[in-house]
Design an enzyme around this catalytic site. Sequence first.
Site, PDB file in Angstrom:
ATOM      1  N   THR A  80       0.828  -1.214   0.000  1.00  0.00           N
ATOM      2  CA  THR A  80       0.000   0.000   0.000  1.00  0.00           C
ATOM      3  C   THR A  80       0.856   1.256   0.000  1.00  0.00           C
ATOM      4  OG1 THR A  80      -1.848  -1.045   1.099  1.00  0.00           O
ATOM      5  CG2 THR A  80      -1.664   1.309   1.401  1.00  0.00           C
ATOM      6  N   SER A 113       1.608  -7.407  -1.075  1.00  0.00           N
ATOM      7  CA  SER A 113       2.293  -8.440  -0.292  1.00  0.00           C
ATOM      8  C   SER A 113       1.502  -9.741  -0.219  1.00  0.00           C
ATOM      9  CB  SER A 113       2.640  -7.940   1.112  1.00  0.00           C
ATOM     10  OG  SER A 113       1.504  -7.889   1.927  1.00  0.00           O
ATOM     11  N   THR A 156       1.495  -4.518   4.164  1.00  0.00           N
ATOM     12  CA  THR A 156       1.291  -4.911   5.563  1.00  0.00           C
ATOM     13  C   THR A 156       0.683  -6.311   5.710  1.00  0.00           C
ATOM     14  OG1 THR A 156      -0.905  -3.882   5.649  1.00  0.00           O
ATOM     15  CG2 THR A 156       0.982  -2.522   6.314  1.00  0.00           C
ATOM     16  N   ASP A 157      -0.015  -6.785   4.658  1.00  0.00           N
ATOM     17  CA  ASP A 157      -0.804  -8.011   4.843  1.00  0.00           C
ATOM     18  C   ASP A 157       0.050  -9.229   5.194  1.00  0.00           C
ATOM     19  OD1 ASP A 157      -3.061  -6.558   4.425  1.00  0.00           O
ATOM     20  OD2 ASP A 157      -3.359  -7.191   2.352  1.00  0.00           O
TER      21      ASP A 157
HETATM   22  N1  ASP Z   1      -2.751  -5.393   0.394  1.00  0.00           N
HETATM   23  C1  ASP Z   1      -1.672  -4.512   0.846  1.00  0.00           C
HETATM   24  C2  ASP Z   1      -0.390  -5.313   0.866  1.00  0.00           C
HETATM   25  O1  ASP Z   1      -0.194  -6.083   1.758  1.00  0.00           O
HETATM   26  C3  ASP Z   1      -1.994  -3.953   2.182  1.00  0.00           C
HETATM   27  C4  ASP Z   1      -0.981  -2.995   2.754  1.00  0.00           C
HETATM   28  O2  ASP Z   1       0.129  -2.854   2.322  1.00  0.00           O
HETATM   29  O3  ASP Z   1      -1.344  -2.321   3.771  1.00  0.00           O
HETATM   30  O4  ASP Z   1       0.420  -5.169  -0.015  1.00  0.00           O
END
Ligand code: ASP
Length: 332
Positions: free
Chosen positions: A12, A55, A86-87
């Site tokens: 993200t 991710s 973050t995932d």
């Molecule tokens: N879907 C995103 C990822 O993990 C979520 C994020 O980065 O907050 O790449």
Amino acid sequence: MKHILLIATGGTIASRPTAAGALAPALTSEELIACVPELAELCRIDTLQLYNLDSTSIGPVQWRGIVQAVRARYDAYDGFVITHGTDTMAYTAAALSYMIQGSAKPVVLTGSQKSIYNRDTDARNNLHRAALYACHPAAWGVQLVFDGKVILGTRARKTRTKSFNAFSSIDYPLTAEFRDLRLVPFLPPPAGWGPVRFYEALEPEIFVLRLIPGMRAEIIPRLAGCDCRAIILESFGVGGLPGGDDGPLFAAVRDWCAAGRLAVFTTQVPHEGSDLGVYEVGRAAKALDGVIEARDMTPEAAAVKLMWALGQSKDRAEVARLFLTPVQFDLA
Ligand code: ASP
């Protein structure tokens, strides 16, 4: 001035809306650092655009790619900052903790809940603090920096899907914490830390089975047909099998282990870990050759450590020994 390498992998933090309106990684590593002008005063920073992935699509292949990138440049830099979605960041943080052990130089993961181009983003603060940590004399090892917290790579979990304080340190103190821009370190590296050791072999053929009341035992022999060398059983509470040693799940686990495979018991409860010998429904399983426990390891650390341990040896006893040997405070 410290010399830092920023390795960008997507997430993200680097996302922009696509034509269809969904977020996808698009910004480059250079665009990321241009959004945080403080970095130029803090350190000499080079960038490497390794991937640009959500991710959700990062796994063992990319973990190995990150390890190879760090290993090839380890002597040239004082620290590494890795931007990441973050995932699955907690999985990558755990993977790097096992694949880059004993590093005196910090290897710091960060990301954000909002893209760096959003007006009210957390991305700039997180990237700035990740670099501040990487430049700090007390920094060490694989850490995740998010919302002012520095969390051990082996103890981090994503515990909120939307809020800025998305990550928690599970059942272990923080490595350090930011009070505004001042770092307050809490945890020095464990005794006997270093020299750095890199590992690239992983065996991803494992399966995680979350028990639910009423689950049928037939699922376990079916997994044997998928070449799985080990299974993680997420049991209830401190651990046990429905029906105890008279139940069909116990017989399935016994047969699974009799064929030379490993069964690792863990718990669905978010805190304090497993203790399989406490109740009668768990005691006979605990006594089986081939059964071990993840105790207070996070689910992410347990899964990735099992892949790492299986990658180091074909011998079940040696895999169990590696799994149960503490690494970077993963087992209390
Ligand atoms: N879907 C995103 C990822 O993990 C979520 C994020 O980065 O907050 O790449």
